[in-house]
Design a protein around this motif. Sequence first.
Motif, mmCIF file in Angstrom:
data_model
loop_
_atom_site.group_PDB
_atom_site.id
_atom_site.type_symbol
_atom_site.label_atom_id
_atom_site.label_comp_id
_atom_site.label_asym_id
_atom_site.label_seq_id
_atom_site.Cartn_x
_atom_site.Cartn_y
_atom_site.Cartn_z
ATOM 1 N N ASP A 85 1.309 -1.333 -0.228
ATOM 2 C CA ASP A 85 -0.370 -0.538 -0.314
ATOM 3 C C ASP A 85 1.063 1.083 0.177
ATOM 4 O O ASP A 85 0.447 2.487 -0.395
ATOM 5 C CB ASP A 85 -0.544 0.137 1.195
ATOM 6 N N LEU A 86 2.306 1.331 0.769
ATOM 7 C CA LEU A 86 2.880 1.845 0.696
ATOM 8 C C LEU A 86 3.704 2.356 -1.068
ATOM 9 O O LEU A 86 4.387 3.570 -0.882
ATOM 10 C CB LEU A 86 3.434 2.029 1.441
ATOM 11 N N ASP A 87 3.918 1.266 -1.718
ATOM 12 C CA ASP A 87 4.891 1.726 -3.041
ATOM 13 C C ASP A 87 4.272 2.369 -3.371
ATOM 14 O O ASP A 87 3.212 2.310 -4.161
ATOM 15 C CB ASP A 87 4.887 0.262 -3.384
ATOM 16 N N ASN A 115 4.259 5.926 -2.820
ATOM 17 C CA ASN A 115 2.820 6.598 -2.058
ATOM 18 C C ASN A 115 3.729 7.211 -0.130
ATOM 19 O O ASN A 115 3.884 8.319 -0.237
ATOM 20 C CB ASN A 115 1.877 6.379 -0.795
ATOM 21 N N LEU A 116 5.503 6.860 -0.596
ATOM 22 C CA LEU A 116 5.807 7.624 0.096
ATOM 23 C C LEU A 116 6.000 9.102 0.761
ATOM 24 O O LEU A 116 6.302 9.308 1.372
ATOM 25 C CB LEU A 116 7.216 6.970 0.216
ATOM 26 N N LYS A 132 3.744 11.173 -0.347
ATOM 27 C CA LYS A 132 2.492 11.964 -0.452
ATOM 28 C C LYS A 132 2.363 12.649 0.863
ATOM 29 O O LYS A 132 1.590 14.094 0.591
ATOM 30 C CB LYS A 132 1.590 10.863 -0.808
ATOM 31 N N ASP A 133 3.091 12.711 1.363
ATOM 32 C CA ASP A 133 2.435 12.994 2.915
ATOM 33 C C ASP A 133 3.324 12.538 3.764
ATOM 34 O O ASP A 133 3.685 11.248 3.899
ATOM 35 C CB ASP A 133 0.756 12.904 3.709
ATOM 36 N N GLY A 141 2.830 11.135 6.914
ATOM 37 C CA GLY A 141 1.893 9.667 7.389
ATOM 38 C C GLY A 141 2.488 8.804 7.121
ATOM 39 O O GLY A 141 2.930 7.490 7.845
ATOM 40 N N ASN A 142 2.603 8.253 5.546
ATOM 41 C CA ASN A 142 3.048 7.358 4.834
ATOM 42 C C ASN A 142 4.885 7.288 5.001
ATOM 43 O O ASN A 142 4.627 6.081 5.742
ATOM 44 C CB ASN A 142 2.572 7.728 2.997
ATOM 45 N N ARG A 161 4.460 5.734 8.424
ATOM 46 C CA ARG A 161 4.234 4.235 8.101
ATOM 47 C C ARG A 161 5.575 3.501 8.389
ATOM 48 O O ARG A 161 5.549 2.387 8.455
ATOM 49 C CB ARG A 161 2.704 4.138 7.946
ATOM 50 N N TYR A 162 6.127 4.166 7.300
ATOM 51 C CA TYR A 162 6.702 2.888 6.394
ATOM 52 C C TYR A 162 7.718 2.635 7.714
ATOM 53 O O TYR A 162 8.092 1.476 7.509
ATOM 54 C CB TYR A 162 7.460 3.072 5.484
#
Length: 600
Positions: A45-47, A49-50, A52-53, A55-56, A59-60
């Motif tokens: 889900d994070l691929d 998207n790091l 973008k914000d 939070g991502n 989370r990673y």
Amino acid sequence: MAGEIKKRSEIDEQFQWCLEDMYETDELWEEEYRKLVSLADAMKDLDGNLGKDSGNLLRYFEQYDEMTYYVNRLVVYANERFHQDTTVAKYQAMAAKADNALMIFSSATAFASPEILKIPEDVLKGFLENEPKLAAYERALSEQLRKKEHVLSAAEEALLANANELKSAPSNIFEMFNNADIKFPSIRDVEGNRLAVTHGTFGQLLENSERSVRKAAYESLYGSFKQWGNTLATTYTSHLRGEKYFAKSRRYHSTRAMHLDDGNIPESVYDQLIETVHRNLPKMHEYVSLRKRILDVEELHTYDLYVPIVENSEKRYTFEEAKELVLKAVEPMGEEYVKIMREGFENRWIDVYENTNKRSGAYSWAAYGTHPYVLLNFNGTLDSVFTLAHEMGHAIHSYYSNRTQPITYSDYLIFVAEVASTCNENLLMQYLLMTTADVKERRYLINHYLEGFRATVFRQCLFAEFEKIVHEKIWNDEALTLTELNEIYGQLIEQYYGPDLTIDDETRHEWMRIPHFYTSFYVYQYATGYSAATAFAKLILEGGQEAATRYIHHFLCGGCSKDPIELLREAGVDLSTPQPVESALKVFGDYLQLFKKELK
């Protein structure tokens, strides 16, 4: 430990490590394996998207840490179960499954580094300002950014990744040749008995008191390598060219710069090691001359360098005696250090004795969140007492690092991996010399130290200088043939060992059988680590609790929270200067003079 080797079931439980402290049952291991697979799946889900914000990105890092926690536990437990009896099919399969866990982890997180490096630095700065929890990962981010100029485009990175298999080909070829294909002619002892020459027996044969046996073994092994000289020269120079290709592709100014960059080690550390050892080579030459005199030979050859020159101490130690000796030796570290070591002794951190099908050798291995474990094959010799001190040094380093650092920074780097273990050995040596009244044992102890220093500092520095020369020649597009490789190596042997060593033709071929040369710019760390450990032991013995506390707080507790050079400097040893290596070489010189005095 005379007699037949016992089965695992015959070893008293108190001498077996308690792996239940990590997982009470194997079913719990399987449960954590499933958790790892689930986390790996969630990473998808994070691929992409790091950036973008914040939070991502947070989370990673948090998921990465959680996966690291599980994968380390899975690997350590499975392999330690496997190593205690390598014939148990269940644990063979579990160890293989742990390897798969590593691949799952690596595959699931491979996207992140290139993606993070694409995030503009002003955006990253904004993420850090907007999300306070990201501060915990600021060093991890800065380490990635530090290498940004050496990271290529996604397409180029993919090409390099696909070329990795080709890059490892020379090493794989050598490993197969060295372990499976090359065979050495057997030899005969003075009574005419046939003796097999193998990688395993070669070291023992070089220690044989009969010179004709040593010479025959030496000629058997190196004569066999000589027959394959052109093939091995081509294999090794192919490795050198592959390293050059990757270094140039990643925009480094040399292959060495690429490899030292992993730990942010200044290249001056490497050069200063060689320069400092060069200044102290007269001490090595003096030791070689002494060996020649003691052996009473007209010519000292390389095959004479390993035979004992003092009678081996026949003293034996029970494991209880070994533990008490090591505890006494590390008392200068302070009460807490001794308490942690005693806790390990009393709470089954250690798998002590050999049993049938147990893994050979010794190691310490730790997984975050559980105390470290130590595998031994204790046999009651003085060497096995030193091994106990050595491995407990690793264990307590891991204990402090894991207890003090978050998992992100708990793993110490290979550059400093041997410092704590060798520091313990130095303390044990000092304690034994201070307390033994046995002249034979004192001589054996001092020579044990001198030989260890010769092999770890002088010899590894020679290897490091050989690597430096041959990599530079390939980098500069100079020819490097079998003849030139032999000549370079032979000249270094002459320089390091001095005029009292007669250089045989076989000796010039020694470089052919050193597996570490296929792991570029690794061996110098043995010499720097040994030097740092010697310096720390001296500081602790002379500086008392203040020096010990500084060593524990700034180094053992440091993990990889800072560059290894900085951790060592804050603890009192600055490897960016020649002083620690110079100090260690002074200790070698002092022991050499003490040895000569003991022989009178």
